[in-house]
Design a protein around this motif. Sequence first.
Motif, short mmCIF file in Angstrom:
data_model
loop_
_atom_site.label_atom_id
_atom_site.label_comp_id
_atom_site.label_asym_id
_atom_site.label_seq_id
_atom_site.Cartn_x
_atom_site.Cartn_y
_atom_site.Cartn_z
N LEU A 139 1.08 -1.46 -0.04
CA LEU A 139 0.24 0.13 0.28
C LEU A 139 0.84 0.92 -0.46
O LEU A 139 0.15 2.64 0.38
CB LEU A 139 -1.21 0.11 1.44
CG LEU A 139 -1.66 -0.82 1.05
CD1 LEU A 139 -2.94 -1.09 2.34
CD2 LEU A 139 -2.79 -1.16 -0.35
N GLU A 140 2.17 0.90 -0.12
CA GLU A 140 2.91 2.28 -0.62
C GLU A 140 2.13 2.85 -1.49
O GLU A 140 2.13 3.15 -2.91
CB GLU A 140 4.31 1.84 -0.95
CG GLU A 140 5.37 3.22 0.05
CD GLU A 140 5.62 3.40 0.70
OE1 GLU A 140 6.15 4.98 1.25
OE2 GLU A 140 5.77 2.67 1.44
N GLY A 141 2.01 4.48 -0.51
CA GLY A 141 1.81 5.34 -1.50
C GLY A 141 -0.25 6.08 -2.09
O GLY A 141 -0.27 6.91 -2.41
N ALA A 142 0.13 4.71 -1.51
CA ALA A 142 -2.08 4.30 -1.48
C ALA A 142 -2.10 5.80 -0.87
O ALA A 142 -1.97 5.74 0.02
CB ALA A 142 -2.20 3.22 -1.25
N THR A 143 -4.06 5.77 -1.41
CA THR A 143 -4.71 6.86 -1.05
C THR A 143 -5.72 6.39 -0.90
O THR A 143 -6.73 5.07 -1.47
CB THR A 143 -4.84 8.32 -1.65
OG1 THR A 143 -5.21 7.56 -3.22
CG2 THR A 143 -3.69 8.40 -1.58
N ASP A 144 -6.88 7.18 0.04
CA ASP A 144 -8.51 6.95 -0.18
C ASP A 144 -9.51 7.02 -2.48
O ASP A 144 -10.22 6.72 -1.73
CB ASP A 144 -9.14 7.40 0.59
CG ASP A 144 -9.00 7.11 1.83
OD1 ASP A 144 -8.49 5.77 1.84
OD2 ASP A 144 -8.77 7.57 2.90
N TYR A 145 -8.13 7.98 -2.29
CA TYR A 145 -8.95 8.28 -4.41
C TYR A 145 -8.90 7.23 -4.95
O TYR A 145 -7.94 6.60 -5.56
CB TYR A 145 -8.11 9.75 -3.97
CG TYR A 145 -8.44 10.69 -5.31
CD1 TYR A 145 -9.41 10.00 -5.64
CD2 TYR A 145 -7.60 11.33 -5.50
CE1 TYR A 145 -10.13 11.17 -6.93
CE2 TYR A 145 -8.52 11.83 -7.00
CZ TYR A 145 -9.57 12.23 -7.60
OH TYR A 145 -9.97 12.91 -8.27
N LYS A 146 -10.04 6.97 -4.95
CA LYS A 146 -10.56 5.88 -5.81
C LYS A 146 -11.97 5.86 -6.55
O LYS A 146 -12.90 6.52 -6.45
CB LYS A 146 -10.22 4.30 -5.03
CG LYS A 146 -9.39 4.16 -4.34
CD LYS A 146 -9.27 2.71 -3.31
CE LYS A 146 -8.12 2.64 -2.23
NZ LYS A 146 -6.68 2.99 -2.76
N LEU A 147 -11.46 5.57 -7.95
CA LEU A 147 -13.18 4.58 -8.32
C LEU A 147 -13.24 3.76 -8.40
O LEU A 147 -11.91 2.42 -8.91
CB LEU A 147 -12.94 5.61 -10.08
CG LEU A 147 -13.80 5.14 -10.64
CD1 LEU A 147 -14.30 6.72 -11.85
CD2 LEU A 147 -13.85 3.48 -11.40
N ILE A 148 -14.50 3.29 -8.27
CA ILE A 148 -14.35 1.66 -8.10
C ILE A 148 -16.19 1.77 -8.26
O ILE A 148 -16.68 2.35 -9.12
CB ILE A 148 -15.24 1.08 -6.97
CG1 ILE A 148 -15.63 2.03 -5.61
CG2 ILE A 148 -13.00 1.32 -5.92
CD1 ILE A 148 -15.76 1.34 -4.46
N THR A 149 -15.98 0.62 -9.10
CA THR A 149 -17.68 0.05 -10.20
C THR A 149 -18.75 -0.40 -9.09
O THR A 149 -18.32 -0.69 -7.35
CB THR A 149 -17.46 -0.81 -10.84
OG1 THR A 149 -16.49 -2.60 -10.38
CG2 THR A 149 -16.28 -0.40 -12.10
#
Length: 281
Positions: free
Chosen positions: A148-158
């Motif tokens: 998860l290095e660099g991961a954020t909550d900023y996501k687009l999911i279906t």
Amino acid sequence: MSIIVPVYNEAAHLFESANKILSVIKPLVEMCEVLFVDDGSTDESWAVIGKLQEADTCFKGVRLSRRFGKELALCAGLERARGELIVVMDADLQHPPELLPEMLRLQREEHFDVVEAVKKTRGIDAQTSAGSASLFYKLFHQLAGFQLEGATDYKLITRRVLDAWLTMPERNVFYRGMSAWLGFKRAEIEFDVSPRVAGASGWSRFSILKLAVNSITSFSSLPLHFITLLGCLFMVFSVCLGALTLYYKLVGTAVSGFTTVILLQLIIGSMVMIGLGAVGT
């Protein structure tokens, strides 16, 4: 499309953020909703959300009864999302809305179920916590197996990803980890974190530490295996000590009382630790 925006004391810049998000997304989709989840704000955030709802029907608001934390506020928004595509982003514009067109393109043309924005740089605000964040992600990777290095909550999911996520009965919610655990076809977009438009982070050092501990213990059984192993080592030690005590008893050099108490404590303690590890896993 549903855009989920957790809010905590964001009144100073919420109008600017909301209008920028809407200006980017409206030309891209036929129907959208921007759902603000007020996580027990103590400023005028809820009043601003009310004015936004009056100004445009795309804006919607949910107000929590108290501050539950960003992760649970995010959950409340996801449970109420009605779109076939769902985006989670922050209200301070550190998650740039300009990425939304590329996120949509990747989903529409290449049929990714998850398009996540990954930090190329952490930004000025996060430099002081860069070392602790890096340590957390390395531990999480080693213990839970997810990078998860660099991961954020900023996501687009279906919608199908959201439906799968909603079936998870987690009480200690860690959105980044849970969405990574679900799998699905994924793509990443790198971005540089922008400075906050206003205000300061709502995360205290204690809340960050609490989230880190909950995340690691929720996604890995290794701590439980460690307790079981430690219990087994104590049990072996108690057996060896018991054999040594019996030898001393037979040769007449044993000290009465003291060794027996230690043996009982070791045996009972090791059994408790082994039992906790077995039940936990």
